[in-house]
Every structure is written in structure tokens, then in C-alpha cells.
Write an enzyme that holds these catalytic residues in place. Structure first.
Site, short mmCIF file in Angstrom:
data_model
loop_
_atom_site.label_atom_id
_atom_site.label_comp_id
_atom_site.label_asym_id
_atom_site.label_seq_id
_atom_site.Cartn_x
_atom_site.Cartn_y
_atom_site.Cartn_z
N HIS A 1 -22.86 -34.77 -10.51
CA HIS A 1 -22.32 -35.89 -11.73
C HIS A 1 -23.16 -36.69 -12.12
O HIS A 1 -22.55 -36.99 -13.72
CB HIS A 1 -20.91 -36.76 -11.13
CG HIS A 1 -19.55 -35.96 -11.31
ND1 HIS A 1 -18.63 -35.60 -11.97
CD2 HIS A 1 -19.33 -35.16 -10.24
CE1 HIS A 1 -18.27 -35.16 -11.53
NE2 HIS A 1 -18.38 -35.20 -10.30
N GLU B 1 -14.56 -27.29 -3.75
CA GLU B 1 -13.62 -28.45 -4.82
C GLU B 1 -12.84 -27.65 -5.99
O GLU B 1 -13.51 -27.67 -7.06
CB GLU B 1 -14.31 -29.80 -5.09
CG GLU B 1 -15.00 -30.31 -4.17
CD GLU B 1 -16.15 -31.88 -4.63
OE1 GLU B 1 -16.04 -32.84 -3.88
OE2 GLU B 1 -16.00 -31.67 -5.84
N ASP C 1 -14.72 -33.12 -13.52
CA ASP C 1 -14.01 -32.88 -12.18
C ASP C 1 -12.01 -32.90 -13.60
O ASP C 1 -12.94 -33.88 -15.08
CB ASP C 1 -13.40 -34.45 -11.38
CG ASP C 1 -14.61 -34.32 -10.47
OD1 ASP C 1 -15.32 -33.20 -10.37
OD2 ASP C 1 -15.33 -35.26 -9.79
N HIS D 1 -14.50 -29.08 -9.54
CA HIS D 1 -15.71 -29.60 -10.56
C HIS D 1 -16.40 -28.60 -10.60
O HIS D 1 -16.83 -27.21 -9.70
CB HIS D 1 -15.70 -30.40 -8.81
CG HIS D 1 -17.44 -30.33 -8.97
ND1 HIS D 1 -18.00 -31.79 -8.98
CD2 HIS D 1 -18.70 -29.47 -8.86
CE1 HIS D 1 -19.58 -31.38 -8.99
NE2 HIS D 1 -19.94 -30.72 -9.43
#
Length: 218
Positions: free
Chosen positions: A120, A188, A127, A191
Site C-alpha cells: 500500500h 485477505e 483493497d 487485497h
């Protein structure tokens, strides 16, 4: 490749050859729906590297009719990433006093990337989820940002403790994003990234074109 955590030394060992590609505001393009839940005062959440945005637009074009991507968070300044990681690691350490520092770091990295290699903070990760033509989010099994403890592992992309509809929606999301060249962090479902160290390791690229950056640095 088996599950590789963000804390794995192999990720940090990937060299960055910063290409200097700019961060761009996803909202200015207008083709992706941007959810405001992670909005910050500077608007940093809505930025991505230009190449990542192009790949997301391609992925969206591959979706079945009536479905769209819902962008939730992209760029995260290194200082904010560090705070998220330290807070989560600190909570895990307090809840598990018998764990070594290395285990705390590994377990924390299942949910928050260590700041020095965070996708990120390179503007390389997003996301996101799916929505229908009316703007309603689809069922993907958990809320976005549900951690492994809270969700009993259902946040893992390949989790089996979710319903058939959620599994199908995850498969749809994974199919189009993979086709566009992005890789998923398997703990995740939401992600996905391109161009960072984790992406490079997963795709056998010798270097990563994007490294952590500060706004205005490139």
C-alpha cells in the site's frame, strides 16, 4: 506457491528498481466507483500508481455484465502503515505474552504488512470488492478488513467456512484481477497488488518497479 507472509525474508530481499511512475487519483478518472469508508483528510487513500489503475480498469472490463469493482483503499503513507502495524502487533503481543517477537511479527503480517515492504505504501496495492449495478456490495464472506481471529480464518481468500455465493463472488473477483496481472495476499481476499516486492516474489520477477514512497516524491 504456498502461503508466503509479508514478513517473510524473501519478500524484503527483493530489490526495488523504482521506476518513478506517478501516483494518480483514481477519482479523477471516474471509471471506478470509490467508496469513502477509508477516506482521509489528504485524499491519499484514493491514489494508486498509474500502471495499477490501468490494470484495474482492464479487470473491470472483464467482469460479467452488471458487476463493477468497488475501490476502497489504495495508497497508504508509510507513517500510517507503521502505526497500523505497530498497533496490531502490540495488541497481539499483549494477548499472547508467550509469543516471541518474531512470531508476533509473523502473525501481525497476516493482517497488516510490515511498513518497510508494505505494498500500500508503494501505491501498488488496492483493497476492493464487488458491487452490482445498483451499487450494492456483493457477499464475499466477511466484511472487508476482518482479521483472521475475528473471522475464524474466513478472511483467507481460499477459506471454506463461507457460503457458496460468497465463494463464487471471490472466484469472480480473483479471475478478473489475476487476468489483469495482479496478485492476491492470500490472508485477505480484498487485497491485490502489482509491481511491489510481494508481487515480484510471487511472479518470479527479479526486481520490483515500485517501492514505498511519500506523496510528492515521484
Amino acid at each position: 506457491m504456498s502461503l508466503v507472509l509479508m514478513s517473510d525474508r524473501r519478500v524484503a530481499a527483493v530489490p526495488v528498481r523504482e521506476c518513478g511512475e506517478p501516483l494518480v487519483d483514481v477519482r479523477a478518472h471516474g471509471a471506478l466507483r470509490v467508496d469513502p469508508r477509508k477516506e482521509d483528510a489528504s485524499g491519499a487513500f484514493a491514489y494508486l500508481r498509474q500502471g495499477v489503475l490501468h490494470r484495474l480498469l482492464h479487470a473491470q472490463s472483464l467482469l460479467p455484465e452488471g458487476l463493477r469493482l468497488l475501490f476502497v483503499e489504495g495508497y497508504r503513507p508509510p507513517g500510517l502503515q507503521r502505526r497500523y502495524f505497530e498497533e496490531y502487533a502490540g495488541a497481539l503481543g499483549r494477548d499472547n505474552p508467550g509469543w516471541s517477537q518474531e512470531r508476533v511479527r509473523d502473525e501481525a503480517s497476516r493482517f497488516v504488512s510490515p511498513p518497510e515492504i508494505a505494498p500500500h505504501s508503494a501505491g501498488a496495492a488496492v483493497d476492493l470488492t464487488l458491487m452490482d449495478a445498483d451499487g450494492n456490495e456483493l457477499d464475499l464472506g466477511t466484511r472487508m478488513n476482518a482479521d483472521p481471529v475475528e473471522s475464524e480464518g474466513a478472511c483467507y481468500t481460499s477459506a471454506t467456512n463461507i457460503g457458496a455465493e460468497a465463494t463464487a463472488n471471490r472466484n469472480t473477483l480473483a479471475t478478473v484481477l489475476s487476468e489483469a496481472g495482479l496478485v492476491n495476499y492470500a490472508t485477505e481476499w480484498w487485497h491485490w497488488s502489482w509491481g511491489d516486492r510481494y508481487w515480484a516474489l510471487q511472479t518470479n520477477n527479479p526486481t520490483a518497479p515500485y517501492g514505498p514512497t511519500e506523496p510528492g516524491a515521484i
